[in-house]
Each structure stands twice: as C-alpha cells, then as structure tokens.
Design an enzyme around this catalytic site. Structure first.
Site, mmCIF file in Angstrom:
data_model
loop_
_atom_site.group_PDB
_atom_site.id
_atom_site.type_symbol
_atom_site.label_atom_id
_atom_site.label_comp_id
_atom_site.label_asym_id
_atom_site.label_seq_id
_atom_site.Cartn_x
_atom_site.Cartn_y
_atom_site.Cartn_z
ATOM 1 C CG ASP A 139 -1.970 -1.584 1.327
ATOM 2 O OD1 ASP A 139 -1.804 -1.765 0.408
ATOM 3 O OD2 ASP A 139 -2.466 -1.325 1.813
ATOM 4 C CG ASP A 146 -3.532 3.764 -0.334
ATOM 5 O OD1 ASP A 146 -3.401 5.413 0.175
ATOM 6 O OD2 ASP A 146 -4.348 3.426 0.535
ATOM 7 C CG HIS A 157 -5.451 -1.204 -1.965
ATOM 8 N ND1 HIS A 157 -5.269 -1.475 -0.731
ATOM 9 C CD2 HIS A 157 -5.665 0.272 -2.068
ATOM 10 C CE1 HIS A 157 -5.174 -0.221 0.083
ATOM 11 N NE2 HIS A 157 -4.838 1.014 -0.611
ATOM 12 C CG ASP A 183 -3.006 -5.808 -5.192
ATOM 13 O OD1 ASP A 183 -4.355 -5.369 -4.164
ATOM 14 O OD2 ASP A 183 -2.422 -5.628 -4.316
ATOM 15 C CB CYS A 215 -2.142 -6.584 0.622
ATOM 16 S SG CYS A 215 -3.878 -5.995 -1.105
#
Length: 424
Positions: free
Chosen positions: A171, A255, A304, A306, A408
């Site tokens: 992150d 992020d 995020h 992913d 992550c």
C-alpha cells in the site's frame, strides 16, 4: 661561535655560514611542516570516517539491491509486513467509505484500539510461516520495524488519530526499476506508517537505490467529502459510476496498491484513496520512461487494484468477474490473455474487516511458473495448475482479516529481469 669563526675566514667563511644557516632553517621548517601535515591528515581522516559513517554522498560500489519492473519476474528479495501491535483505525469518513456496512459497528466499538488479541496472535503466526516458506523458496525476506502504534506509544504526537499498522507494504511502497516510491496515503490513520519502513529504505538508498517520497498531504477536511452519501451497495455503485469518491482533488493522494506494473506500462484506478492529482503526479514523475494508464471497473468500493486486476505474467491478467474492467477491449487488442478466477471459497462468517473475499486472487508470483496462493482456495489452485503454474500453498486466513492477501502483505524489492514493453 660558528658565525664568528666563519666571518674570520673571509668571504668564503661568510658564504659557509649562510649555507649552514639555510640548511638548518630548512630542516626545522621541513620538520614542522611534516608534523603539521601528519596532524592535519590524521584529523582529516578521522573527520572523513565520521562523515562516511553518518552521511552517504555516493552509493556503495556494488550492484543495486533494488530492481523490479513487473509482477512476475523471478523474485529474489521481498519486504513482508508486520501484524504486531496493529490498531483498528478510528471510524472516520474515509474509513466509513472504504468498509462495508456490516462492519461499521466493529469500527464504532473498536476504533483506536487493538484488533482482537487472539485473532491478531494467529495472524502474526501465519505471516511468520509465510516468511519461512518464502525463504525456503529461495527469497530473501526483509521486515519493517516493530512499532507501538497507540496514542501512548511511539507515535503519540500524531496530529490526527491513532496510527494503524505496518502490515501492508504494497500500500505504501511502489518499486519501479531501481526506485522506491513512498506513497502519500489517503487515510489519516496511515499517515505515519512510512516510519516503520525508513530503516530499510535508508539501507537500500545507501546501496544505490533511488528514493522518492511523494508530496505528503495535509489531510485536512477539504481532502474528504464530509457528506459522502453511502449506505447501501447500490449507493456505492451509483456514486462510483458517477465518478464520485470520498477523496476530493484538494491535494494529491494515492496508495501504491492502486498501481499494477507491466514493464514500461503501469495501470492505475481512481479510487477512494487515489485521486486524479495523485495519478497525475505519478505520471509526470515517471515520464518519459514509463506510461501510466487509467483504467476503471464496475466496483462499488474501489480501493487497491490487486484484488480486481492482477497481472501475473507477460500479457496474462486475472480479471475479477464481479468487477469487470471497462477498458478490457484494449487489453484484448494488445493480445493479452484475460483469465477470470473462480468464486472464492472463504466462508461468509469469516471476518474481513477491510477487504473482500476476492483476496483469493490477491496472489504473489514467485516467478511466471510459481505462485503463492491461499491453501484453502482449492479452486483457484486448480486454475493456476491448468495454466502450467505451480502453486505454493500458504494459509493466511486470519491475516486476511487485516486487509490483504499475499500481494498486499508484500512489496517485491528485487526481481531478476529487465525493463521491457508488454503492452502495445
């Protein structure tokens, strides 16, 4: 006496006196100069040693330990986060916008306090085992500093609220080539998270890596839509479709986990934590060597990329079937293979306070033929095996609850490969 005798000897005696005097004078002067030079050299050497110890003016003459261009080249070194001392973030407007309604009572009750102790203990043990398995696979594992994130601890001067954790290096740190980019972050509770990684980053910098810190936001109230109207999933879908997010364009924020890399091309989404100013800062910073492409998804709660769009090989991407990419045709035209992962198997009653079940596709590629995947997700294991990719199975189910999967929980520092273009 010598001077007198020489004078008595006529002109030759005077010349001899002058010569002897000059020789003695030169000898004394030379001795004094050598003594002074010796003292100065010793002092200079001592001063230089002190400078070398305290400061770095030039990188050490060795191969830079930081080098990663994509998500799938052979992994050699990785940073793995820490669950120790993790704190539940206070229930602020930005946290509310990034979590599901069923967990709001959890935040209202526990915000600013530690995560449940038993759950956290199991998460810590899982991540330790994950590190052991990575080492067994030949990967060097680095960890951030353990820190006390409470208001009475190391970060008691925090201007905003209790800080949160250093669990998800993906992150906050983005590696592009030999450069480590520190993200500014968008949650107030994560503002000081970079401090846990600074010893590592300074070490990499001393060994030749580039180190960039994006502009730190003031995180004033103007950065957030204080009246952001969310209650149901339908509300979130509608707002996302309209391009409305809890973060405004008051100042750059992003992020690092909203970016995914494929050589000279990086893909990013505008999300609840990444605004267009942050994306534009990154685009200008990386130009002209890299291209930054904005893509979007049918996602009611974008945060995020992913667990929505995870690139696992050259021209090979996992695309979440519940959150289809709205620009998928451009990838098909580029000859990419789009793989839709199977529905996750994680049970409904397992707490996922800051994430969704789709962490099943949040995998870490060890190389393009090996992947670290959830030991409980048998269907996605079969999917990878059908692609000719060996699965390295690890259980981090309790660690998932803190907000992330394998991708992550890690930042790849070094992958063995070169800069190439995979998107045409």
């Amino acid at each position: 006496m010598l001077r007198v005798r020489c004078l008595r000897g006529g002109s030759r005696g005077a010349e001899a006196a002058h010569l002897i005097g000059a020789m003695v004078g030169r000898a004394v002067t030379g001795w004094a100069q050598r003594a002074l030079q010796s003292t100065s050299s010793a002092a200079a050497a001592q001063s230089q040693r002190a400078i070398d110890e305290e400061h770095v003016t030039e990188p050490e003459q060795q191969e830079c330990p930081v080098c990663s261009y994509n998500e799938w080249d052979p992994l050699e070194e990785v940073i793995v986060g820490r669950a120790e001392n993790a704190q539940v973030p206070p229930f602020t407007v930005e946290v509310k916008a990034n979590t599901y309604e069923k967990y709001w009572p959890f935040y209202q009750k526990n915000g600013g306090q530690a995560f449940p102790a038993d759950h956290l203990k199991k998460a810590v043990a899982e991540i330790e085992e994950m590190c052991n398995i990575l080492r067994h696979e030949g990967v060097t594992v680095r960890r951030p500093e353990p820190m006390d994130w409470t208001e009475n601890g190391h970060l008691k001067y925090c201007l905003y609220s209790n800080s949160m954790y250093a669990a998800m290096p993906r992150d906050i740190l983005l590696v592009v080539g030999n450069e480590i980019i520190e993200a500014p972050m968008a949650w107030r509770a994560r503002f000081f998270e970079y401090r846990a990684y600074r010893p590592l980053i300074k070490e990499y910098f001393r060994k030749g890596a580039k180190w960039t810190t994006a502009p730190k936001p003031t995180m004033s109230d103007e950065l957030y839509d204080q009246e952001y109207p969310i209650r149901t999933v339908e509300d979130r879908h509608k707002l996302a479709a309209q391009g409305k997010f809890v973060t405004t364009e008051h100042e750059p924020c992003f992020d690092a986990a909203d970016f995914i890399r494929a050589g000279r091309d990086l893909f990013v989404q505008r999300s609840q934590v990444t605004n267009f100013m942050g994306i534009e800062w990154m685009r200008r910073h990386l130009a002209p060597d890299y291209n930054v492409h904005i893509i979007s998804f049918k996602d009611p709660n974008p945060m995020h990329i992913d667990a929505t769009f995870n690139i696992i090989g050259p021209g090979l991407v996992l695309s979440n079937p519940d959150r289809p990419c709205q620009q998928i045709e451009m990838f098909k035209k580029a000859g990419w293979t789009i793989v839709k992962p199977p529905t996750p198997l994680i049970p409904d009653d397992h707490p996922l306070w800051m994430s969704s079940k789709w962490l099943s596709m949040n995998v870490l590629m060890l190389d393009n033929k090996r992947v670290m995947v959830d030991a409980n997700e048998t269907t996605i294991q079969k999917m990878f095996e059908s692609l000719g990719i060996k699965t390295v199975k690890v259980n981090i189910r309790h660690a998932n609850s803190l907000g992330g999967g394998f991708h992550c929980w890690t930042t790849d520092v070094r992958r063995r490969g070169t800069l190439q273009s995979y998107f045409h």
